[in-house]
Design a protein around this motif. Structure first.
Motif: not given
Length: 247
Positions: A213-236
């Motif tokens: 992840s470029t947000n946490s700057m480490e390997v992680e599992i998203t806290d929220v489901p993928l569908a919710d993770y992408m909602k705030g990503k305008k370019s995605q």
């Protein structure tokens, strides 16, 4: 040695990829780990990973687990086969720079399978030319003689038919996504296809993403489901999904 002791060979290859990915949780994110000076060569870097090298590392080790081949040479061979058009570096243009190309080429090699259409994906306009039109972004392309080769590969890629699942539809399609499926996040940026990749991980009845992840700057599992993770990503704009093929 760690993987051999873990005795994971009975897992599906996608499950093995997730098991490897979880071993790397917390490993630091380092961008552009493949863009190093000098001639193109096979880079192996497990100390810092970008999103693509994290995914490649996980799927390569997963193949070694299934093949029960635990040697440096086997790792190099399997990694190069995933990363390069003809299975080994032969100059900068020989690398699969665009991840839609990575999926298509590894599908042709029977190492992965694009299952996006099977999951209900719709046609994805794939006019690719970002690298050849933005050579200043890529240190290797300061050698302008390489640009025509990159442009030729882009033209071939743009002729292929790809599909994607729009991000507003992911929640209604995620039932059929399995642990270890490869998630490629599509973009509306002109000339580009994919801006991020990771592995699908099911938590409860929802799909999350295991990624560098470029947000946490480490390997992680998203806290929220993928569908919710992408909602705030305008370019995605959505996802392509590929599934590893058992060797």
């Amino acid at each position: 040695e760690l993987l051999e002791r873990a005795n994971l060979s009975d897992l599906r290859i996608g499950e093995a990829a997730v098991a490897v990915g979880k071993m790397m949780l917390g490993r630091p994110y380092i961008e552009k780990t493949l863009e190093i000076p000098g001639e193109e060569r096979l880079v192996v870097n497990l100390h810092g990973l970008d999103c693509t090298t994290f995914l490649e590392t996980a799927v390569t080790f997963a193949r070694l687990i299934k093949l029960e081949h635990y040697s440096h040479e086997a790792y190099w061979r399997e990694l190069a086969a995933f990363r390069y058009i003809n299975n080994w570096p032969d100059g900068y243009p020989s690398r699969l720079h665009y991840f839609s190309d990575w999926i298509a080429t590894n599908s042709e090699k029977k190492r992965a399978c694009d299952i996006t259409t099977m999951l209900g994906g719709i046609p994805y306009p794939n006019q690719i030319d970002f690298m050849s039109t933005h050579p200043q972004t890529y240190p290797a392309l300061q050698d302008s003689m390489l640009i025509p080769e990159i442009a030729a590969r882009e033209a071939l890629l743009s002729e292929k038919d790809f599909h994607y699942i729009p991000k507003d539809s992911i929640a209604s399609h995620e039932t059929h996504i399995r642990d270890g499926d490869l998630l490629a996040l599509t973009t509306g940026i002109e000339g580009l296809d994919i801006v991020h990749v990771g592995l699908a991980v099911r938590i409860g009845d929802r799909i999350h993403m295991l990624h560098a992840s470029t947000n946490s700057m480490e390997v992680e599992i998203t806290d929220v489901p993928l569908a919710d993770y992408m909602k705030g990503k305008k370019s995605q704009t959505g996802i392509m999904v590929a599934r590893l093929v058992e060797p």
